[in-house]
Design a protein around this motif. Structure first.
Motif, PDB file in Angstrom:
ATOM      1  N   ILE A   2      10.923   9.714  -7.495  1.00  0.00           N
ATOM      2  CA  ILE A   2       9.682   8.967  -7.682  1.00  0.00           C
ATOM      3  C   ILE A   2       8.509   9.939  -7.580  1.00  0.00           C
ATOM      4  O   ILE A   2       8.322  10.603  -6.553  1.00  0.00           O
ATOM      5  CB  ILE A   2       9.548   7.841  -6.634  1.00  0.00           C
ATOM      6  CG1 ILE A   2      10.650   6.795  -6.857  1.00  0.00           C
ATOM      7  CG2 ILE A   2       8.171   7.189  -6.713  1.00  0.00           C
ATOM      8  CD1 ILE A   2      10.708   5.720  -5.799  1.00  0.00           C
ATOM      9  N   ILE A   3       7.747  10.042  -8.642  1.00  0.00           N
ATOM     10  CA  ILE A   3       6.605  10.942  -8.671  1.00  0.00           C
ATOM     11  C   ILE A   3       5.401  10.311  -7.985  1.00  0.00           C
ATOM     12  O   ILE A   3       4.718  10.951  -7.186  1.00  0.00           O
ATOM     13  CB  ILE A   3       6.237  11.326 -10.123  1.00  0.00           C
ATOM     14  CG1 ILE A   3       7.454  11.947 -10.830  1.00  0.00           C
ATOM     15  CG2 ILE A   3       5.053  12.269 -10.155  1.00  0.00           C
ATOM     16  CD1 ILE A   3       7.966  13.195 -10.169  1.00  0.00           C
ATOM     17  N   SER A   4       5.133   9.057  -8.285  1.00  0.00           N
ATOM     18  CA  SER A   4       4.015   8.364  -7.633  1.00  0.00           C
ATOM     19  C   SER A   4       4.129   6.867  -7.866  1.00  0.00           C
ATOM     20  O   SER A   4       4.852   6.407  -8.760  1.00  0.00           O
ATOM     21  CB  SER A   4       2.674   8.869  -8.177  1.00  0.00           C
ATOM     22  OG  SER A   4       2.519   8.511  -9.546  1.00  0.00           O
ATOM     23  N   THR A  19       0.853  -1.191   0.000  1.00  0.00           N
ATOM     24  CA  THR A  19       0.000   0.000   0.000  1.00  0.00           C
ATOM     25  C   THR A  19       0.888   1.240   0.000  1.00  0.00           C
ATOM     26  O   THR A  19       2.089   1.156   0.288  1.00  0.00           O
ATOM     27  CB  THR A  19      -0.926   0.037   1.234  1.00  0.00           C
ATOM     28  OG1 THR A  19      -0.124   0.033   2.436  1.00  0.00           O
ATOM     29  CG2 THR A  19      -1.873  -1.161   1.245  1.00  0.00           C
ATOM     30  N   PHE A  20       0.273   2.386  -0.301  1.00  0.00           N
ATOM     31  CA  PHE A  20       1.027   3.633  -0.388  1.00  0.00           C
ATOM     32  C   PHE A  20       0.329   4.721   0.425  1.00  0.00           C
ATOM     33  O   PHE A  20      -0.871   4.654   0.697  1.00  0.00           O
ATOM     34  CB  PHE A  20       1.177   4.066  -1.844  1.00  0.00           C
ATOM     35  CG  PHE A  20       1.768   2.993  -2.716  1.00  0.00           C
ATOM     36  CD1 PHE A  20       3.096   2.646  -2.604  1.00  0.00           C
ATOM     37  CD2 PHE A  20       0.980   2.312  -3.638  1.00  0.00           C
ATOM     38  CE1 PHE A  20       3.649   1.657  -3.394  1.00  0.00           C
ATOM     39  CE2 PHE A  20       1.511   1.317  -4.433  1.00  0.00           C
ATOM     40  CZ  PHE A  20       2.845   0.983  -4.310  1.00  0.00           C
ATOM     41  N   THR A  21       1.111   5.730   0.805  1.00  0.00           N
ATOM     42  CA  THR A  21       0.589   6.850   1.579  1.00  0.00           C
ATOM     43  C   THR A  21       0.952   8.159   0.886  1.00  0.00           C
ATOM     44  O   THR A  21       1.626   8.170  -0.143  1.00  0.00           O
ATOM     45  CB  THR A  21       1.175   6.847   3.003  1.00  0.00           C
ATOM     46  OG1 THR A  21       2.615   6.957   2.927  1.00  0.00           O
ATOM     47  CG2 THR A  21       0.808   5.560   3.736  1.00  0.00           C
ATOM     48  N   ASP A  22       0.531   9.268   1.492  1.00  0.00           N
ATOM     49  CA  ASP A  22       0.847  10.609   0.982  1.00  0.00           C
ATOM     50  C   ASP A  22       0.528  10.748  -0.498  1.00  0.00           C
ATOM     51  O   ASP A  22       1.371  11.093  -1.320  1.00  0.00           O
ATOM     52  CB  ASP A  22       2.322  10.947   1.225  1.00  0.00           C
ATOM     53  CG  ASP A  22       2.678  11.028   2.695  1.00  0.00           C
ATOM     54  OD1 ASP A  22       1.749  11.168   3.517  1.00  0.00           O
ATOM     55  OD2 ASP A  22       3.866  10.935   3.035  1.00  0.00           O
ATOM     56  N   ASN A  23      -0.734  10.439  -0.809  1.00  0.00           N
ATOM     57  CA  ASN A  23      -1.208  10.548  -2.194  1.00  0.00           C
ATOM     58  C   ASN A  23      -0.388   9.688  -3.157  1.00  0.00           C
ATOM     59  O   ASN A  23      -0.011  10.124  -4.244  1.00  0.00           O
ATOM     60  CB  ASN A  23      -1.190  12.020  -2.640  1.00  0.00           C
ATOM     61  CG  ASN A  23      -2.035  12.255  -3.883  1.00  0.00           C
ATOM     62  OD1 ASN A  23      -3.021  11.535  -4.120  1.00  0.00           O
ATOM     63  ND2 ASN A  23      -1.666  13.243  -4.673  1.00  0.00           N
ATOM     64  N   ASN A  24      -0.113   8.473  -2.708  1.00  0.00           N
ATOM     65  CA  ASN A  24       0.616   7.470  -3.506  1.00  0.00           C
ATOM     66  C   ASN A  24       2.048   7.883  -3.859  1.00  0.00           C
ATOM     67  O   ASN A  24       2.587   7.468  -4.882  1.00  0.00           O
ATOM     68  CB  ASN A  24      -0.134   7.133  -4.799  1.00  0.00           C
ATOM     69  CG  ASN A  24      -1.405   6.358  -4.542  1.00  0.00           C
ATOM     70  OD1 ASN A  24      -1.545   5.696  -3.510  1.00  0.00           O
ATOM     71  ND2 ASN A  24      -2.338   6.417  -5.462  1.00  0.00           N
ATOM     72  N   THR A  25       2.671   8.659  -2.981  1.00  0.00           N
ATOM     73  CA  THR A  25       4.054   9.063  -3.229  1.00  0.00           C
ATOM     74  C   THR A  25       5.048   8.361  -2.302  1.00  0.00           C
ATOM     75  O   THR A  25       6.257   8.471  -2.508  1.00  0.00           O
ATOM     76  CB  THR A  25       4.225  10.581  -3.057  1.00  0.00           C
ATOM     77  OG1 THR A  25       3.880  10.944  -1.712  1.00  0.00           O
ATOM     78  CG2 THR A  25       3.354  11.343  -4.046  1.00  0.00           C
ATOM     79  N   GLN A  26       4.545   7.646  -1.283  1.00  0.00           N
ATOM     80  CA  GLN A  26       5.418   6.974  -0.333  1.00  0.00           C
ATOM     81  C   GLN A  26       4.966   5.536  -0.124  1.00  0.00           C
ATOM     82  O   GLN A  26       3.764   5.260  -0.027  1.00  0.00           O
ATOM     83  CB  GLN A  26       5.411   7.707   1.023  1.00  0.00           C
ATOM     84  CG  GLN A  26       5.920   9.132   0.983  1.00  0.00           C
ATOM     85  CD  GLN A  26       7.394   9.213   0.660  1.00  0.00           C
ATOM     86  OE1 GLN A  26       8.174   8.353   1.067  1.00  0.00           O
ATOM     87  NE2 GLN A  26       7.789  10.250  -0.072  1.00  0.00           N
ATOM     88  N   PHE A  27       5.928   4.615  -0.049  1.00  0.00           N
ATOM     89  CA  PHE A  27       5.629   3.226   0.261  1.00  0.00           C
ATOM     90  C   PHE A  27       5.275   3.118   1.738  1.00  0.00           C
ATOM     91  O   PHE A  27       5.994   3.621   2.599  1.00  0.00           O
ATOM     92  CB  PHE A  27       6.835   2.351  -0.075  1.00  0.00           C
ATOM     93  CG  PHE A  27       6.714   0.928   0.381  1.00  0.00           C
ATOM     94  CD1 PHE A  27       5.638   0.147  -0.013  1.00  0.00           C
ATOM     95  CD2 PHE A  27       7.672   0.365   1.209  1.00  0.00           C
ATOM     96  CE1 PHE A  27       5.523  -1.165   0.403  1.00  0.00           C
ATOM     97  CE2 PHE A  27       7.569  -0.941   1.628  1.00  0.00           C
ATOM     98  CZ  PHE A  27       6.488  -1.717   1.222  1.00  0.00           C
TER      99      PHE A  27
END
Length: 245
Positions: free
Chosen positions: A211-213, A18-26
């Motif tokens: 990494i953008i997203s 899953t990702f956090t911070d609007n899909n910018t962080q693992f």
């Protein structure tokens, strides 16, 4: 012979991503991290090559303090000592550059990496290290032997195998077949607690990528099952629905 094995700290393959911070962080919450399986193969072969007093094995990791459990596992498997370069591994170039800096001050006869890490699957670090060190670099190898001052490696190529003789030192990206991963025994686990683990600070370099997203693969669509004896029905579906024939 002095062997350096580059190891990565990666999520277990059973991890739910899953990702956090609007899909910018693992999202690392609840994630079990392990020693990268391809690096474990490299480590196992390094230990085999140096058994019986034939040499030493050092493992090196670019990572923050949370990677030390993985490093200790590598020591339990049989590495003699370890180095952690204290930094978040931004990308393959950053990792290769940091390891290059360490090797410049601490030469080795053989540098091994896994063919790739199972999180990003980039297969870049071995090649970058070879270029930075001005040494031969061979990936993806399936067999590795040492004969005097030369290494004999085997690679799979289209339609056959390629066997190369390479003078030491050199860099190799190892794949399955080079060695069977070793399981730490109790003696190894106990001794790993007292084996040297040096922590050094990273060299500051300009970031080469960002990494953008992230995004997860699209869910699988519905499937239609066709009985083995219904060939005409299968052909019709491939033609009218799948539109691939």
């Amino acid at each position: 012979m002095k062997v350096l094995v580059c190891i990565s700290n990666v999520p277990d393959t059973t991890t739910k991503i899953t990702f956090t911070d609007n899909n910018t962080q693992f999202n690392t919450n609840g994630v079990q991290f392990i020693l990268n399986p391809y690096d474990e193969i490299a480590l196992s072969r390094a230990i085999e090559l140096t058994e019986g007093g034939k040499g030493t094995v050092t493992v090196i990791n670019v990572g923050e303090a949370n990677t030390e459990a993985t490093i200790r596992k590598a020591l339990a498997i049989g590495a003699d000592d370890a180095v952690r370069i204290n930094a978040k591994p931004h990308d393959a170039w950053f990792v290769a550059f940091q390891i290059w800096q360490y090797i410049n001050a601490n030469p080795f006869d053989l540098i091994l990496t896994g063919r790739e890490s199972i999180d990003y699957n980039g297969s870049k670090v071995a090649g970058m290290l070879g270029e930075l060190l001005d040494l031969p670099s061979v990936s993806i190898i399936k067999k590795l032997d040492i004969d005097g001052n030369n290494a004999i490696v085997e690679r799979e190529i289209e339609g056959g195998k390629e066997i190369l003789t390479i003078p030491l030192p050199f860099v190799a990206g190892t794949a399955e077949g080079v060695a069977e991963p070793k399981i730490p025994n109790m003696r190894g686990i106990m001794s790993a607690r007292t084996k040297p683990l040096a922590v050094i600070e990273a060299v500051e370099i300009k970031t080469s990528s960002e990494i953008i997203s992230y995004e997860t693969p699209a869910p699988r669509g519905q499937v239609k099952l066709v009985a083995a004896d219904k060939v005409s029905e299968l052909v019709e579906l491939l033609h009218t629905e799948a539109k691939i024939i």
